[in-house]
Design an enzyme around this catalytic site. Sequence first.
Site, PDB file in Angstrom:
ATOM      1  NE  ARG A  61      -8.361  -5.493 -32.656  1.00 47.40           N
ATOM      2  CZ  ARG A  61      -5.962  -5.444 -32.221  1.00 47.40           C
ATOM      3  NH1 ARG A  61      -5.530  -6.150 -33.336  1.00 47.40           N
ATOM      4  NH2 ARG A  61      -6.065  -4.370 -31.609  1.00 47.40           N
ATOM      5  CE1 TYR A 116     -29.981 -19.515 -27.481  1.00 44.88           C
ATOM      6  CE2 TYR A 116     -28.212 -18.372 -26.598  1.00 44.88           C
ATOM      7  CZ  TYR A 116     -28.486 -18.842 -27.471  1.00 44.88           C
ATOM      8  OH  TYR A 116     -27.368 -19.299 -27.935  1.00 44.88           O
ATOM      9  CG  ASP A 181     -31.458 -10.485 -26.389  1.00 45.62           C
ATOM     10  OD1 ASP A 181     -32.114 -10.389 -27.201  1.00 45.62           O
ATOM     11  OD2 ASP A 181     -30.832 -11.001 -26.213  1.00 45.62           O
ATOM     12  CE  LYS A 206     -30.618 -16.379 -33.134  1.00 43.78           C
ATOM     13  NZ  LYS A 206     -29.394 -16.078 -31.588  1.00 43.78           N
TER      14      LYS A 206
HETATM   15  C1  LIG Z   1     -32.417 -14.024 -27.665  1.00 43.17           C
HETATM   16  C2  LIG Z   1     -31.138 -14.008 -27.361  1.00 43.17           C
HETATM   17  N1  LIG Z   1     -30.273 -13.338 -27.239  1.00 43.17           N
HETATM   18  C3  LIG Z   1     -28.212 -13.939 -27.120  1.00 43.17           C
HETATM   19  C4  LIG Z   1     -28.718 -14.777 -28.451  1.00 43.17           C
HETATM   20  C5  LIG Z   1     -27.216 -15.037 -28.538  1.00 43.17           C
HETATM   21  O1  LIG Z   1     -26.811 -14.285 -30.201  1.00 43.17           O
HETATM   22  P1  LIG Z   1     -25.846 -15.353 -31.109  1.00 43.17           P
HETATM   23  O2  LIG Z   1     -25.983 -16.568 -31.410  1.00 43.17           O
HETATM   24  O3  LIG Z   1     -25.593 -14.559 -32.357  1.00 43.17           O
HETATM   25  O4  LIG Z   1     -24.539 -14.976 -30.135  1.00 43.17           O
HETATM   26  C6  LIG Z   1     -29.888 -15.646 -28.676  1.00 43.17           C
HETATM   27  C7  LIG Z   1     -29.353 -17.214 -29.535  1.00 43.17           C
HETATM   28  O5  LIG Z   1     -30.078 -18.019 -29.923  1.00 43.17           O
HETATM   29  C8  LIG Z   1     -31.059 -15.355 -28.643  1.00 43.17           C
HETATM   30  O6  LIG Z   1     -31.822 -15.886 -28.675  1.00 43.17           O
END
Ligand SMILES: Cc1ncc(COP(=O)(O)O)c(C=O)c1O
Length: 397
Positions: A61, A116, A181, A206
């Site tokens: 961990r 998001y 992000d 992604k």
């Molecule tokens: C722009 C963006 N940031 C963060 C996330 C969250 O990521 P995760 O689904 O891997 O937790 C997403 C998920 O769709 C996203 O599109």
Amino acid sequence: MRSIHTRAVHAGRDELTALGVHALPIDLSTTYPLTDADSGERALLELAEGAPAAGSPVYGRLINPTVSRFERALAELEGLPDAVAFGSGMAALVATVQAACLVTGRRHVVALRPLYGGTDHLLTSGILGVEVTFADAGEVAAAIRQDTGLVIAETPANPTLDLVDLDALVAAAGKVPVLVDNTFATPVLQNPAAHGATYVLHSATKYLGGHGDAMGGIVAAPAEQAAAIRSLRIATGALLHPMSAYLLHRGLATLPLRVEAAQRTAAELAARLSVHPAVSAVHYPGLAGSDPHGVLGRQLRGPGAVLSFETFEESDAMLAELRLFTHAVSLGSVDSLVERPAALTHRLVPDADRLACGISPKLVRVSVGLEDVEDLWSDLDAALEVLIRINVIRITS
Ligand SMILES: Cc1ncc(COP(=O)(O)O)c(C=O)c1O
């Protein structure tokens, strides 16, 4: 500096020759034999402080060599000293907010919408114990307080592809660290740290993995900030699984090729959609009016492979007609995905807030994959024709 194509193939693989292997090794150990008690204790204490490596990983961990390799690779591609990987993008975000706000006692966050839907929901739900002020880019300086610990932005933003001028945002944030992000752009198209961002976050689920088969999140940061985040990860147990780290790291090698190919197709689809009679608006960086601050070229090296569009009629009938585009959330995979954010990814954002940041019920988000552009267009065009037919029937009946 070497090209992103070269760096993406070689990043995080420096030690492989010394290890005598060619492919990335997967270390699935949950515990590690210690050579002696002193060195084990020393390693444990170093890792608990957030060190990126120690004499032994001690326990599964705390740290994992396969995960660490992926972290070094992503840090290199983002131009930051370190990165910390988690089981999902949301877990990476939570740890970053905790490190920047809870640990420092600066419990106020300024965030730019759209974000998001999961991020928006996390910030508004109150579960993080921080107070959030949502602001437009121009309001950020005024929104900053003594106790502001973090500014959060997405660019291009999910799902409207809004672009944020990061130089201006970082200037407005002053001493407050900025988290960007970078999931949509990937390090192929944008390096937020080069514009002063402190934290660069990815849903690795992604584009980084790119094949829709590995969940993960990663945040790149300067050494001190990364250590604080890693120390939290050890305490909370949110380490990325080594199998996923392997897949995500392997995905990096083809990231530039995938992003560039999908982007070419997305640009063509965006152009065709913008003159389609069933479509009322297309959101895609590079289309007229999409880049008011001129970030394309200066900050963002290409428009990317996600676009969104609005139809004149409710679009669910169209989604049901699509054969090549899978109706599903997520994005950045080799295959094309389509979804309606108001119903899915942004469903948990309060209606008024969702509408205020341009996410209408008719907005459709498209993640363009690697299929042939003409095949994708035939599929999309045929599905859009259904909307036109429905409309004609309604008008004439
Ligand atoms: C722009 C963006 N940031 C963060 C996330 C969250 O990521 P995760 O689904 O891997 O937790 C997403 C998920 O769709 C996203 O599109």
